[in-house]
Design a protein around this motif. Sequence first.
Motif, PDB file in Angstrom:
ATOM      1  N   VAL A  71     -21.936 -27.314  -2.628  1.00 48.18           N
ATOM      2  CA  VAL A  71     -22.344 -27.646  -1.259  1.00 48.18           C
ATOM      3  C   VAL A  71     -21.099 -27.886  -0.403  1.00 48.18           C
ATOM      4  CG1 VAL A  71     -23.496 -29.375   0.177  1.00 48.18           C
ATOM      5  CG2 VAL A  71     -24.579 -28.579  -1.932  1.00 48.18           C
ATOM      6  N   PHE A  72     -20.172 -28.670  -0.959  1.00 47.83           N
ATOM      7  CA  PHE A  72     -18.923 -28.982  -0.255  1.00 47.83           C
ATOM      8  C   PHE A  72     -18.202 -27.694   0.146  1.00 47.83           C
ATOM      9  CE2 PHE A  72     -14.413 -30.201  -0.187  1.00 47.83           C
ATOM     10  CZ  PHE A  72     -14.459 -31.363   0.567  1.00 47.83           C
ATOM     11  N   THR A  73     -18.093 -26.747  -0.805  1.00 45.04           N
ATOM     12  CA  THR A  73     -17.382 -25.492  -0.547  1.00 45.04           C
ATOM     13  C   THR A  73     -18.122 -24.633   0.470  1.00 45.04           C
ATOM     14  OG1 THR A  73     -16.573 -25.554  -2.805  1.00 45.04           O
ATOM     15  CG2 THR A  73     -16.403 -23.446  -1.650  1.00 45.04           C
ATOM     16  N   LEU A  74     -19.447 -24.514   0.277  1.00 45.18           N
ATOM     17  CA  LEU A  74     -20.226 -23.635   1.160  1.00 45.18           C
ATOM     18  C   LEU A  74     -20.271 -24.172   2.587  1.00 45.18           C
ATOM     19  CD1 LEU A  74     -23.146 -22.568  -1.206  1.00 45.18           C
ATOM     20  CD2 LEU A  74     -21.070 -21.301  -0.548  1.00 45.18           C
ATOM     21  N   LEU A  75     -20.132 -25.489   2.756  1.00 45.14           N
ATOM     22  CA  LEU A  75     -20.070 -26.052   4.109  1.00 45.14           C
ATOM     23  C   LEU A  75     -18.648 -25.950   4.666  1.00 45.14           C
ATOM     24  CD1 LEU A  75     -22.222 -29.323   3.909  1.00 45.14           C
ATOM     25  CD2 LEU A  75     -22.731 -27.240   5.186  1.00 45.14           C
ATOM     26  N   ALA A  76     -17.672 -26.377   3.851  1.00 43.65           N
ATOM     27  CA  ALA A  76     -16.313 -26.554   4.366  1.00 43.65           C
ATOM     28  C   ALA A  76     -15.634 -25.223   4.694  1.00 43.65           C
ATOM     29  CB  ALA A  76     -15.474 -27.347   3.366  1.00 43.65           C
ATOM     30  N   ALA A  77     -15.679 -24.267   3.749  1.00 48.04           N
ATOM     31  CA  ALA A  77     -14.900 -23.035   3.947  1.00 48.04           C
ATOM     32  C   ALA A  77     -15.295 -22.287   5.228  1.00 48.04           C
ATOM     33  CB  ALA A  77     -15.005 -22.142   2.723  1.00 48.04           C
TER      34      ALA A  77
END
Lengths: 291, 364
Positions: A71-77
């Motif tokens: 979730v962190f990656t899919l939001l942040a990137a």
Amino acid sequence: MWTIKRFPALWLLPALLPVALMTLYPVAYAFWTSLHSVMLLFPGEPFVGLDNYKRVVSSNYFHDALRNSLVFTLLAAPLVVIIGTLIALFLQRRFFGSQVVRSIVLLPWVLPGAISAVLWIWVFHPSFGVLNGVLRDLHLIDSSIPWLTSPRLALVSVVIAHVWTQIPFAVVLLMAALSGINSETLEAAAIDCRSALKRFRYIVFPEIKAMIVVLIVYNALTAFTSYDLVYAMTGGGPGTATTLLSFQIWRESFSMYDFGSGSAVAFIVVAISAVLIVAITRALPSDLFGE
Amino acid sequence: MASVELKNVAKSFGRVEAVRDVSLTVEDRELVVFVGPSGCGKSTLLRMIAGLEEITSGELMIGGKPMNAVAAADRGIAMVFQSYALYPHMTVAENMGFALKMLGTEKAEIDRKVAEAAGVLQIEELLGRKPRELSGGQRQRVAIGRAIVRQPDVFLFDEPLSNLDAGLRAQMRVEIARLHERLRTTMIYVTHDQVEAMTLADRIVILNRGRIEQQGSPLELYEKPANRFVAGFLGQPKMNFIPTIAGRSQAGTTLAIAVSGRTVLKLGEGVPVTDGSEIELGVRPDTISIAGPLADLAVPGRIVVVEHLGGSSLLYVQVDGLDQLLTVEQRGKADFAKGQEINLLFDTGQSHLFDGGGSRIGSG
């Protein structure tokens, strides 16, 4: 004859040896470790096959960490790249004070992760936080929002902080890409097409696409392996709400002293990262990765 | 089809005034060339017409409609840039059809117009290629093709040939002239190359320091330059300028080289010069003839450099009392040698006289 064509591998050795020593050996050693039971407290390092992988994968901690990391990656990137592009487009324009604004935008870059974390803890602080203060003054909320202590908001909060730290790098690279576009090409586009949005889509975006792909890949990896900022802000909490896979690597290795399991998690991270890279470069083909 | 009208147009970048108070009308179907040295404001003027540069003051009309506040895309113009400015990731066909695609034109219609323009420019076989696969000359054709496809009211060319080599430049110059014949559209062409200006233009507008120095047909400007700047700018090789002093007596008015005092020209009646005034004499290299030593008013000189151009020769001649070498153009294959002493004769009818401020007084 000592021509380069004759002994290509030999000529490459001076460059390959350091790479092998600094990268391949540690990675290979980590892989070896992940297949053995390597514990600080127990002597002997017996081969255990995939046991380490099985154990870490079956833990609830892993499920939470994997979900959070994804979730962190899919939001942040994407956020970093989208906001970075908007800022870069804005800063390309010359206006009064544009030089000053350019310098200010770069500021988050020079701050170490831990210091950014302290900054953002104060922004999100339930009692003295700037954010709650502003929202209260605008009469948008009655009581303070527990940004870092409610599970769902905590993950969003650390994403915001992480995005903030990563934007400057994206902005710098995107501004470099934008300034590489021939200004007459943009003027020709202005004569050919009235809509600025369409000009971005058809003329500007194709020109900076390679850079955008690089940045998405880079930011996906940075986010997926992120550690310091999030750890300093929440320690992975509340509960496991902001626990990331990188935490588990640390936990298994340096809290449990089970280096085999730690390496196993590390290798799962590497495998997922590889899948992410392939997926991104497939989804956004560009000249850069051999279309 | 449209005329372009500029009324008291000015442009400043901060404190720098790039264009000052320019008023000009480009008639429908006319090919007007803006020419001048770099920094004279010619490109800025063109870019204001295109809508790429805001107009600081003054009024711009295209086809009788005020255009100051109209976006570049809506002015009915097409522009060809010095760097070609093709869209690098699009094929030639996509480049040429882009403007129409943005207007929502049907694909079949776009294809038809692109094919037609490609036919005119003989670039049909390039349509599937990307700009990076083209040579400079081919890119320029595509850029012109992209302009044609839009069927604009006014074509704007911003130094379109300066990135090409000399041979290709001459060829493209002819093609642009033929294109104007064929399309009969208003064209404004900016260049610093006076040969391009002389050969292409219906009318030349000479700019210097943001102002119009003179405008008129190429021959008009060549034969009757309004001032020293225009006289020196047009013509290859350049006009010779000789500082002289006027002398009036009963025998008539004469001009003598200021330093040496040698009389070089007898002026006709009615040339308004006063006795003792400083006059700059302008003489084109091809109007100077070589005379025998006993000829009246012959100016002796020594050849310093000879350039043989085949059909003609350029002689650079040192004349007593002049800092600069005089350029003399001699037709034919006459043999001249470095160091040779010769006598020059100026033609009264083809000499230009300028006063201290550089304005034209008249011809000899």
